[in-house]
Design a protein around this motif. Sequence first.
Motif, PDB file in Angstrom:
ATOM      1  N   THR A 119       0.842  -1.191   0.000  1.00  0.00           N
ATOM      2  CA  THR A 119       0.000   0.000   0.000  1.00  0.00           C
ATOM      3  C   THR A 119       0.884   1.250   0.000  1.00  0.00           C
ATOM      4  O   THR A 119       2.047   1.210   0.424  1.00  0.00           O
ATOM      5  CB  THR A 119      -0.897   0.026   1.237  1.00  0.00           C
ATOM      6  OG1 THR A 119      -0.071   0.051   2.409  1.00  0.00           O
ATOM      7  CG2 THR A 119      -1.822  -1.178   1.268  1.00  0.00           C
TER       8      THR A 119
ATOM      9  N   ALA B 286      -4.221 -11.676  -0.895  1.00  0.00           N
ATOM     10  CA  ALA B 286      -4.263 -10.384  -1.601  1.00  0.00           C
ATOM     11  C   ALA B 286      -4.894  -9.302  -0.728  1.00  0.00           C
ATOM     12  O   ALA B 286      -4.439  -8.150  -0.719  1.00  0.00           O
ATOM     13  CB  ALA B 286      -5.035 -10.530  -2.914  1.00  0.00           C
ATOM     14  N   ARG B 287      -5.925  -9.662   0.031  1.00  0.00           N
ATOM     15  CA  ARG B 287      -6.584  -8.658   0.886  1.00  0.00           C
ATOM     16  C   ARG B 287      -5.650  -8.196   1.991  1.00  0.00           C
ATOM     17  O   ARG B 287      -5.654  -7.006   2.364  1.00  0.00           O
ATOM     18  CB  ARG B 287      -7.868  -9.237   1.473  1.00  0.00           C
ATOM     19  CG  ARG B 287      -8.701  -8.192   2.213  1.00  0.00           C
ATOM     20  CD  ARG B 287     -10.139  -8.640   2.357  1.00  0.00           C
ATOM     21  NE  ARG B 287     -10.955  -7.544   2.886  1.00  0.00           N
ATOM     22  CZ  ARG B 287     -11.299  -7.420   4.159  1.00  0.00           C
ATOM     23  NH1 ARG B 287     -10.937  -8.342   5.048  1.00  0.00           N
ATOM     24  NH2 ARG B 287     -12.031  -6.399   4.567  1.00  0.00           N
TER      25      ARG B 287
ATOM     26  N   ARG C 151      -3.510  -5.607   0.491  1.00  0.00           N
ATOM     27  CA  ARG C 151      -4.270  -4.371   0.226  1.00  0.00           C
ATOM     28  C   ARG C 151      -4.656  -3.635   1.510  1.00  0.00           C
ATOM     29  O   ARG C 151      -4.899  -2.432   1.490  1.00  0.00           O
ATOM     30  CB  ARG C 151      -5.512  -4.688  -0.605  1.00  0.00           C
ATOM     31  CG  ARG C 151      -5.186  -5.163  -2.014  1.00  0.00           C
ATOM     32  CD  ARG C 151      -6.430  -5.341  -2.859  1.00  0.00           C
ATOM     33  NE  ARG C 151      -6.083  -5.689  -4.231  1.00  0.00           N
ATOM     34  CZ  ARG C 151      -6.193  -6.899  -4.758  1.00  0.00           C
ATOM     35  NH1 ARG C 151      -6.663  -7.901  -4.006  1.00  0.00           N
ATOM     36  NH2 ARG C 151      -5.854  -7.128  -6.003  1.00  0.00           N
TER      37      ARG C 151
ATOM     38  N   TRP D  91       4.061  -6.318   2.688  1.00  0.00           N
ATOM     39  CA  TRP D  91       4.235  -6.363   1.237  1.00  0.00           C
ATOM     40  C   TRP D  91       4.205  -7.820   0.793  1.00  0.00           C
ATOM     41  O   TRP D  91       4.394  -8.749   1.587  1.00  0.00           O
ATOM     42  CB  TRP D  91       5.548  -5.695   0.817  1.00  0.00           C
ATOM     43  CG  TRP D  91       6.773  -6.504   1.173  1.00  0.00           C
ATOM     44  CD1 TRP D  91       7.464  -6.478   2.359  1.00  0.00           C
ATOM     45  CD2 TRP D  91       7.462  -7.450   0.339  1.00  0.00           C
ATOM     46  NE1 TRP D  91       8.526  -7.353   2.317  1.00  0.00           N
ATOM     47  CE2 TRP D  91       8.547  -7.961   1.081  1.00  0.00           C
ATOM     48  CE3 TRP D  91       7.257  -7.921  -0.958  1.00  0.00           C
ATOM     49  CZ2 TRP D  91       9.436  -8.916   0.573  1.00  0.00           C
ATOM     50  CZ3 TRP D  91       8.129  -8.880  -1.469  1.00  0.00           C
ATOM     51  CH2 TRP D  91       9.202  -9.351  -0.709  1.00  0.00           C
TER      52      TRP D  91
ATOM     53  N   ALA E 224      -2.179  -7.422 -10.059  1.00  0.00           N
ATOM     54  CA  ALA E 224      -1.610  -6.226  -9.431  1.00  0.00           C
ATOM     55  C   ALA E 224      -1.722  -4.984 -10.302  1.00  0.00           C
ATOM     56  O   ALA E 224      -1.832  -3.861  -9.777  1.00  0.00           O
ATOM     57  CB  ALA E 224      -0.143  -6.480  -9.098  1.00  0.00           C
TER      58      ALA E 224
ATOM     59  N   ASP F 220      -4.441  -2.204  -9.667  1.00  0.00           N
ATOM     60  CA  ASP F 220      -4.239  -1.497  -8.401  1.00  0.00           C
ATOM     61  C   ASP F 220      -3.046  -0.558  -8.471  1.00  0.00           C
ATOM     62  O   ASP F 220      -3.068   0.533  -7.886  1.00  0.00           O
ATOM     63  CB  ASP F 220      -4.041  -2.500  -7.266  1.00  0.00           C
ATOM     64  CG  ASP F 220      -5.341  -3.182  -6.867  1.00  0.00           C
ATOM     65  OD1 ASP F 220      -6.371  -2.494  -6.816  1.00  0.00           O
ATOM     66  OD2 ASP F 220      -5.319  -4.394  -6.601  1.00  0.00           O
TER      67      ASP F 220
ATOM     68  N   ARG G 212      -3.663   2.374  -5.799  1.00  0.00           N
ATOM     69  CA  ARG G 212      -4.024   1.663  -4.569  1.00  0.00           C
ATOM     70  C   ARG G 212      -2.867   0.837  -4.028  1.00  0.00           C
ATOM     71  O   ARG G 212      -2.791   0.552  -2.842  1.00  0.00           O
ATOM     72  CB  ARG G 212      -5.243   0.772  -4.815  1.00  0.00           C
ATOM     73  CG  ARG G 212      -6.528   1.548  -5.109  1.00  0.00           C
ATOM     74  CD  ARG G 212      -7.711   0.614  -5.221  1.00  0.00           C
ATOM     75  NE  ARG G 212      -7.602  -0.270  -6.372  1.00  0.00           N
ATOM     76  CZ  ARG G 212      -8.128  -0.027  -7.561  1.00  0.00           C
ATOM     77  NH1 ARG G 212      -8.786   1.108  -7.777  1.00  0.00           N
ATOM     78  NH2 ARG G 212      -8.003  -0.889  -8.560  1.00  0.00           N
ATOM     79  N   LEU G 213      -1.965   0.421  -4.943  1.00  0.00           N
ATOM     80  CA  LEU G 213      -0.762  -0.297  -4.564  1.00  0.00           C
ATOM     81  C   LEU G 213       0.437   0.349  -5.250  1.00  0.00           C
ATOM     82  O   LEU G 213       0.299   0.966  -6.308  1.00  0.00           O
ATOM     83  CB  LEU G 213      -0.849  -1.775  -4.961  1.00  0.00           C
ATOM     84  CG  LEU G 213      -1.875  -2.646  -4.219  1.00  0.00           C
ATOM     85  CD1 LEU G 213      -1.912  -4.044  -4.816  1.00  0.00           C
ATOM     86  CD2 LEU G 213      -1.566  -2.712  -2.723  1.00  0.00           C
TER      87      LEU G 213
END
Length: 293
Positions: free
Chosen positions: A168, A226-227, A230, A235, A243, A246, A251-252
Motif C-alpha cells: 500500500t 491479496a486482501r 491491500r 508487502w 496487481a 491497483d 491503490r498499490l
Amino acid sequence: MSLDPVQLETFQAVVAHGTFDAAARALRVTPSAVSQRIKALEQAVGQVLVRRTRPCVPTAAGAPLVRLGGQVALLEQEALDAARGALRDHTRTRVAVVVNADSLAGWFLPALTAVPDLLVDLHTDHEAHTARLLRDGTVMAAVTTERVAVQGCRVLRLGAMRYRAVATPALHALWFADRPPAATFPVAPMVRFDRKDTLQHRFARTLTRRDVDPPTHVVPGTAGFARAIRLGLGWGLLPEAEARPDITAGRLVDLAAGHHLDVPLYWQCWRLESAALAALTAAVRAAADTALY
C-alpha cells in the motif's frame, strides 16, 4: 503375473475413500471382502501396498498401482462411452487435476469452458509440490514447476507466471521510500501464502543479494493473501495481471519498478492415448498461451 482387476479396483477405492469401511460402502461389498482383496493383492505383488491409517494411504510400492488403477479406469470409461455413443447419451469423463492456487484463481478455470464434456476434480497445492500428486496417482494431470517428466507422464512448457512486489502507499512511505532494498526488505513486514511459499524470499534475494527473514504474516487462500496486502499488513508478490489495475489506480505501489519474478509452469499428464486428456491438454495450452509469459 497379471493383476486381478477386481483387487485393483478395490485398492483404488480404499485409497480414494480413505478407509476399508468407506471403500466397502462404495463398492457395495462387506469390509471383510475389501480386506481379503487387499491382502490377496499384496500377496500377489509381494509388498505392503497400503498403510492402515486414517485415512489409508498408499505405500511407495502401492503408488504405481494407484496410478495404474486410475489409468485403467479412464481408458475403460472412454471405451464404454465410445461403444455406447457418448455424444448421444451425454456421458462425461471425470479427470482429476492439481493446480497451484494462483493459476486456479486466474487463468486456469477459463480453460475448462473449452472442454464442457469433462468433469474435473480439482486439487490445489503449491506449484513446486503439485507433481507429488501425479507420482502417487491421486491426479492425472498437474500444473507444476517441475520440468522433468514424472515417470509415466509427458511434460509441456506452458509459460511463466509473472509476479510484482507490491504494498500500500502507506506501507511504502513508512518502510520503502528513499531507502535502499538492502536496508528495507530484511525488516519490512511481509505477507506469505503458507509455509511452502518462498516467492517473497526469492524476490527479496534478487534485490538484496542475501537471504532475509523479515516479520511475516502467513495468510492462506489467494483472496485472503491479496486482501492482507491491500490492507497494509505487509508487502507481497501478486500476479502481474492482478496487481496492474491497483498499481495504475494508485491503490498499490510497485516496490521495484522494472523488476519482477517469473515462475515457469509446466503441464504434466499421464502418457495415455486418452481423448479426455488430449482435449484438456489442448484447452490448457490455449489458455496459457494468452495468460502467461
